[in-house]
Design a protein around this motif. Structure first.
Motif, PDB file in Angstrom:
ATOM      1  N   MET A   2       0.746  -1.321  -0.231  1.00 17.43           N
ATOM      2  CA  MET A   2      -0.387  -0.082  -0.168  1.00 17.43           C
ATOM      3  C   MET A   2       0.883   1.592   0.102  1.00 17.43           C
ATOM      4  SD  MET A   2      -3.479  -0.758   2.318  1.00 17.43           S
ATOM      5  CE  MET A   2      -3.994   0.770   1.914  1.00 17.43           C
ATOM      6  N   ALA A   3       2.310   1.644   0.874  1.00 22.33           N
ATOM      7  CA  ALA A   3       2.670   2.786  -0.266  1.00 22.33           C
ATOM      8  C   ALA A   3       3.060   3.171  -0.983  1.00 22.33           C
ATOM      9  CB  ALA A   3       4.155   2.126   0.552  1.00 22.33           C
ATOM     10  N   CYS A   4       3.038   2.346  -2.379  1.00 22.66           N
ATOM     11  CA  CYS A   4       3.122   2.740  -3.267  1.00 22.66           C
ATOM     12  C   CYS A   4       1.805   2.457  -4.143  1.00 22.66           C
ATOM     13  CB  CYS A   4       4.675   0.933  -3.866  1.00 22.66           C
ATOM     14  SG  CYS A   4       4.620   1.731  -5.902  1.00 22.66           S
ATOM     15  N   HIS A   5       1.004   1.548  -3.830  1.00 20.47           N
ATOM     16  CA  HIS A   5       0.234   1.276  -4.522  1.00 20.47           C
ATOM     17  C   HIS A   5      -1.704   2.475  -3.919  1.00 20.47           C
ATOM     18  CE1 HIS A   5       1.257  -1.832  -8.135  1.00 20.47           C
ATOM     19  NE2 HIS A   5       2.225  -2.010  -6.796  1.00 20.47           N
ATOM     20  N   VAL A   6      -1.722   3.630  -4.358  1.00 25.43           N
ATOM     21  CA  VAL A   6      -2.067   4.360  -3.785  1.00 25.43           C
ATOM     22  C   VAL A   6      -2.485   5.398  -4.563  1.00 25.43           C
ATOM     23  CG1 VAL A   6      -2.291   3.705  -1.253  1.00 25.43           C
ATOM     24  CG2 VAL A   6      -0.993   5.598  -1.960  1.00 25.43           C
ATOM     25  N   PRO A   7      -3.734   6.598  -4.200  1.00 24.01           N
ATOM     26  CA  PRO A   7      -3.600   7.770  -5.690  1.00 24.01           C
ATOM     27  C   PRO A   7      -2.197   8.080  -4.837  1.00 24.01           C
ATOM     28  CG  PRO A   7      -5.865   7.077  -4.686  1.00 24.01           C
ATOM     29  CD  PRO A   7      -4.555   6.100  -4.297  1.00 24.01           C
ATOM     30  N   GLY A   8      -1.037   8.859  -6.253  1.00 22.58           N
ATOM     31  CA  GLY A   8      -0.663   9.390  -6.013  1.00 22.58           C
ATOM     32  C   GLY A   8       1.113   9.208  -5.943  1.00 22.58           C
ATOM     33  N   GLN A   9       0.719   7.546  -6.064  1.00 21.78           N
ATOM     34  CA  GLN A   9       2.517   7.314  -5.502  1.00 21.78           C
ATOM     35  C   GLN A   9       2.727   6.364  -6.541  1.00 21.78           C
ATOM     36  OE1 GLN A   9       4.474   7.380  -2.711  1.00 21.78           O
ATOM     37  NE2 GLN A   9       2.847   8.691  -2.599  1.00 21.78           N
ATOM     38  N   PHE A  17      -2.774   0.869  -9.754  1.00 19.74           N
ATOM     39  CA  PHE A  17      -3.400  -0.377  -9.485  1.00 19.74           C
ATOM     40  C   PHE A  17      -3.819   0.207  -7.832  1.00 19.74           C
ATOM     41  CE2 PHE A  17      -2.531  -4.652  -6.915  1.00 19.74           C
ATOM     42  CZ  PHE A  17      -3.610  -5.287  -7.084  1.00 19.74           C
ATOM     43  N   GLU A  18      -5.199   0.456  -6.873  1.00 20.11           N
ATOM     44  CA  GLU A  18      -5.322   0.972  -5.735  1.00 20.11           C
ATOM     45  C   GLU A  18      -5.376  -0.072  -5.240  1.00 20.11           C
ATOM     46  OE1 GLU A  18      -7.698   4.223  -3.316  1.00 20.11           O
ATOM     47  OE2 GLU A  18      -7.552   4.051  -5.767  1.00 20.11           O
ATOM     48  N   LEU A  19      -4.806  -0.341  -3.600  1.00 20.46           N
ATOM     49  CA  LEU A  19      -5.055  -0.950  -2.652  1.00 20.46           C
ATOM     50  C   LEU A  19      -5.677  -0.911  -1.419  1.00 20.46           C
ATOM     51  CD1 LEU A  19      -1.520  -2.983  -2.249  1.00 20.46           C
ATOM     52  CD2 LEU A  19      -3.940  -4.283  -3.887  1.00 20.46           C
ATOM     53  N   GLY A  20      -6.531   0.497  -1.488  1.00 14.61           N
ATOM     54  CA  GLY A  20      -7.147   0.916  -0.994  1.00 14.61           C
ATOM     55  C   GLY A  20      -8.608  -0.037  -0.338  1.00 14.61           C
ATOM     56  N   ALA A  56      12.276  -7.677 -14.030  1.00 15.40           N
ATOM     57  CA  ALA A  56      11.885  -6.295 -13.937  1.00 15.40           C
ATOM     58  C   ALA A  56      10.866  -5.829 -13.612  1.00 15.40           C
ATOM     59  CB  ALA A  56      12.162  -5.661 -15.441  1.00 15.40           C
ATOM     60  N   LEU A  57       9.246  -6.901 -13.080  1.00 12.74           N
ATOM     61  CA  LEU A  57       8.128  -6.331 -13.037  1.00 12.74           C
ATOM     62  C   LEU A  57       8.026  -6.850 -11.187  1.00 12.74           C
ATOM     63  CD1 LEU A  57       6.472  -7.599 -16.673  1.00 12.74           C
ATOM     64  CD2 LEU A  57       7.272  -5.491 -15.208  1.00 12.74           C
ATOM     65  N   ARG A  58       8.790  -8.106 -10.700  1.00  9.88           N
ATOM     66  CA  ARG A  58       8.669  -8.583  -9.616  1.00  9.88           C
ATOM     67  C   ARG A  58       8.623  -7.567  -8.724  1.00  9.88           C
ATOM     68  NH1 ARG A  58      10.668 -13.075  -6.915  1.00  9.88           N
ATOM     69  NH2 ARG A  58      10.228 -12.644  -4.126  1.00  9.88           N
ATOM     70  N   MET A  59       7.136  -8.398  -7.495  1.00  8.15           N
ATOM     71  CA  MET A  59       7.133  -7.053  -7.125  1.00  8.15           C
ATOM     72  C   MET A  59       7.220  -7.503  -4.959  1.00  8.15           C
ATOM     73  SD  MET A  59       5.307  -4.574  -7.551  1.00  8.15           S
ATOM     74  CE  MET A  59       5.398  -3.927 -10.275  1.00  8.15           C
ATOM     75  N   PRO A  60       7.108  -6.008  -4.056  1.00  9.16           N
ATOM     76  CA  PRO A  60       7.522  -5.434  -4.751  1.00  9.16           C
ATOM     77  C   PRO A  60       8.801  -4.859  -5.426  1.00  9.16           C
ATOM     78  CG  PRO A  60       8.495  -5.436  -2.339  1.00  9.16           C
ATOM     79  CD  PRO A  60       8.196  -7.532  -2.998  1.00  9.16           C
ATOM     80  N   HIS A  61       9.496  -3.710  -5.691  1.00 12.45           N
ATOM     81  CA  HIS A  61      10.203  -2.691  -6.544  1.00 12.45           C
ATOM     82  C   HIS A  61      11.225  -2.578  -5.646  1.00 12.45           C
ATOM     83  CE1 HIS A  61       9.146  -4.108 -10.535  1.00 12.45           C
ATOM     84  NE2 HIS A  61       8.457  -2.659 -10.579  1.00 12.45           N
ATOM     85  N   GLY A  62      12.853  -2.407  -5.842  1.00 11.47           N
ATOM     86  CA  GLY A  62      13.313  -1.425  -4.664  1.00 11.47           C
ATOM     87  C   GLY A  62      13.752  -2.034  -3.354  1.00 11.47           C
ATOM     88  N   ASP A  63      13.940  -0.854  -2.731  1.00  5.88           N
ATOM     89  CA  ASP A  63      14.573  -1.718  -1.667  1.00  5.88           C
ATOM     90  C   ASP A  63      12.845  -1.744  -0.306  1.00  5.88           C
ATOM     91  OD1 ASP A  63      17.068  -1.073  -1.952  1.00  5.88           O
ATOM     92  OD2 ASP A  63      16.917   1.093  -1.723  1.00  5.88           O
ATOM     93  N   ALA A  64      11.911  -1.670  -1.237  1.00  6.06           N
ATOM     94  CA  ALA A  64      11.161  -2.427  -0.626  1.00  6.06           C
ATOM     95  C   ALA A  64      10.830  -3.632  -0.297  1.00  6.06           C
ATOM     96  CB  ALA A  64       9.092  -1.787  -1.287  1.00  6.06           C
ATOM     97  N   ALA A  65      10.045  -3.879   1.611  1.00  9.42           N
ATOM     98  CA  ALA A  65      10.207  -5.146   2.436  1.00  9.42           C
ATOM     99  C   ALA A  65       8.998  -6.061   1.165  1.00  9.42           C
ATOM    100  CB  ALA A  65       9.582  -4.787   3.397  1.00  9.42           C
TER     101      ALA A  65
END
Length: 86
Positions: A2-9, A17-20, A56-65
């Motif tokens: 949810m840190a990444c999949h909410v409006p504005g992120q 894709f929104e997880l709210g 390249a598509l694996r979730m989550p990207h970057g340093d996210a847990a």
């Protein structure tokens, strides 16, 4: 997620894709659904978190847990059992 999949992120901006809410999860992305109730094998959500896609598509990207093996199994079982709103 949810840190990444909410409006504005970034995840929302790129995919829509929104997880709210359960309704938004089941609506999926601007490319289509990510959860196919009863079908964990081809549900995009499960494929992404299990790493069964292009790296390249694996979730989550970057340093996210990353989800733990138990968390992935829980999501897989939820999808297999019909992805109910519970």
């Amino acid at each position: 997620c949810m840190a990444c999949h909410v409006p504005g992120q970034p995840g929302y901006v790129v995919s829509g894709f929104e997880l709210g809410s359960y309704e938004n999860l089941m609506k999926g992305t601007k490319y289509g659904p990510v959860v196919l109730p009863g079908d964990a094998l081809t549900s995009v959500l499960v494929m992404l978190i299990e790493g069964r896609t292009d790296p390249a598509l694996r979730m989550p990207h970057g340093d996210a847990a990353k989800p733990t093996a138990d968390e992935i199994l829980t999501i897989r079982r939820w999808v297999e059992q019909g992805a109910k709103n519970n």
